[in-house]
Design a protein around this motif. Sequence first.
Motif, short mmCIF file in Angstrom:
data_model
loop_
_atom_site.label_atom_id
_atom_site.label_comp_id
_atom_site.label_asym_id
_atom_site.label_seq_id
_atom_site.Cartn_x
_atom_site.Cartn_y
_atom_site.Cartn_z
N ASN A 126 0.75 -1.43 0.15
CA ASN A 126 0.06 0.05 0.07
C ASN A 126 0.96 1.23 -0.02
O ASN A 126 0.32 2.32 0.33
N VAL A 134 -1.02 -0.64 -6.26
CA VAL A 134 -1.78 0.45 -6.02
C VAL A 134 -1.40 1.55 -6.93
O VAL A 134 -1.37 2.83 -6.47
N TRP A 141 -5.89 5.01 -6.02
CA TRP A 141 -6.23 4.62 -4.62
C TRP A 141 -6.06 5.59 -3.58
O TRP A 141 -6.33 5.16 -2.60
N LYS A 242 -7.24 -3.42 -0.18
CA LYS A 242 -7.97 -2.03 -0.56
C LYS A 242 -8.79 -1.67 0.72
O LYS A 242 -9.47 -2.32 1.28
N LEU A 330 -12.88 3.34 -2.26
CA LEU A 330 -12.72 3.95 -3.82
C LEU A 330 -13.75 5.19 -3.97
O LEU A 330 -13.44 6.01 -4.55
#
Length: 344
Positions: A126, A134, A141, A242, A330
């Motif tokens: 991340n 990402v 993201w 995510k 998102l």
Amino acid sequence: MTDVPVTVEARGSDFARLARKINEAGLLDRRPLYYTLRLSLVGVAFFGGWAAFVLLGDSWWQMLVAFVLAVAFSQVALAAHDLAHRQVFRNRKPSEFAGRLVGNLLIGMSYGWWTDKHTRHHANPNHEDHDPDVSPAVIVWSADQVERVGGLPRFVARWQAFLFFPLLTFEGWHLHVASFKALRNRSMKRRGLEGALLVLHFVLYFGLIFSVLPFGKAVAFALVHQAVFGVYLGCTFAPNHKGMPMITAEDELDFLRKQVLTSRNVRGGWMVDVALGGLNYQIEHHLFPNMPTPNLRKAQPIVRAHCAELGVEYLESGLVSSYGQALRHLYEVGEPLRKAKAVA
């Protein structure tokens, strides 16, 4: 994914104490019987699916076979993941040999390309600048990425929460295309072998489909098969990171916190374990990438208790809830673009 076995001294004091507990419990030991059974069952599903395809012949029922084979392809991909992490074999050579056969030949995904990509993901999960999973190729993201992107990603970002699952239908094709593109990278090991196995896969794949089915049904079969394959694979990875915190160059985290705080576990019984290939224990997997899949469940209470002692948040949620968290993230990332569009 790492080629370096985890050692107690490798990651600093907090991780070292946890690694000692894991080593003492024998949870990094290989599980040959488990993987013999698992790989055998996956092989039966894969080759059995193709046998059913040939026996069924010219029929629209082949769309059901396409669905079944997509599940089998995804399970093969999950097995390739474990091979690349040296969860099956401790040594590099048998892992790479089996990984190329399973990845390149059986499902048309470059073992070398995916290993390099996944290694960088594990090193910096991340991380906006270093995690390829990402990067804002299509999906955006973070708010910082929104400010930097243009073109298609900026257009998609407005409604990416709604487009996420439809976009996954292209993920299978993306893996194939990226695998071939990676062959241009001179740093890839055994490029000739990787390329030959990829070409052989698609010669066999399309040759079999178009020899058994008429043109229209063959195209429909390939589209259904690859779409379901992409959605399944995307759904195995989407719950894991995510919607979790994004890391930038300003963040200074040790190994344990970097892995735990960016990962999410998914609750569920044996069916979730099988469907997600053990990736539902994402925290344990990121802390100990070479731990065999069946040991992740056993490691979970040890890791959870250790995180509680340190005051490190350990996130676990249900399968549906994990997707909800990812989609809400998102949606929030795309909100500034929707507002700007409304004002314009």
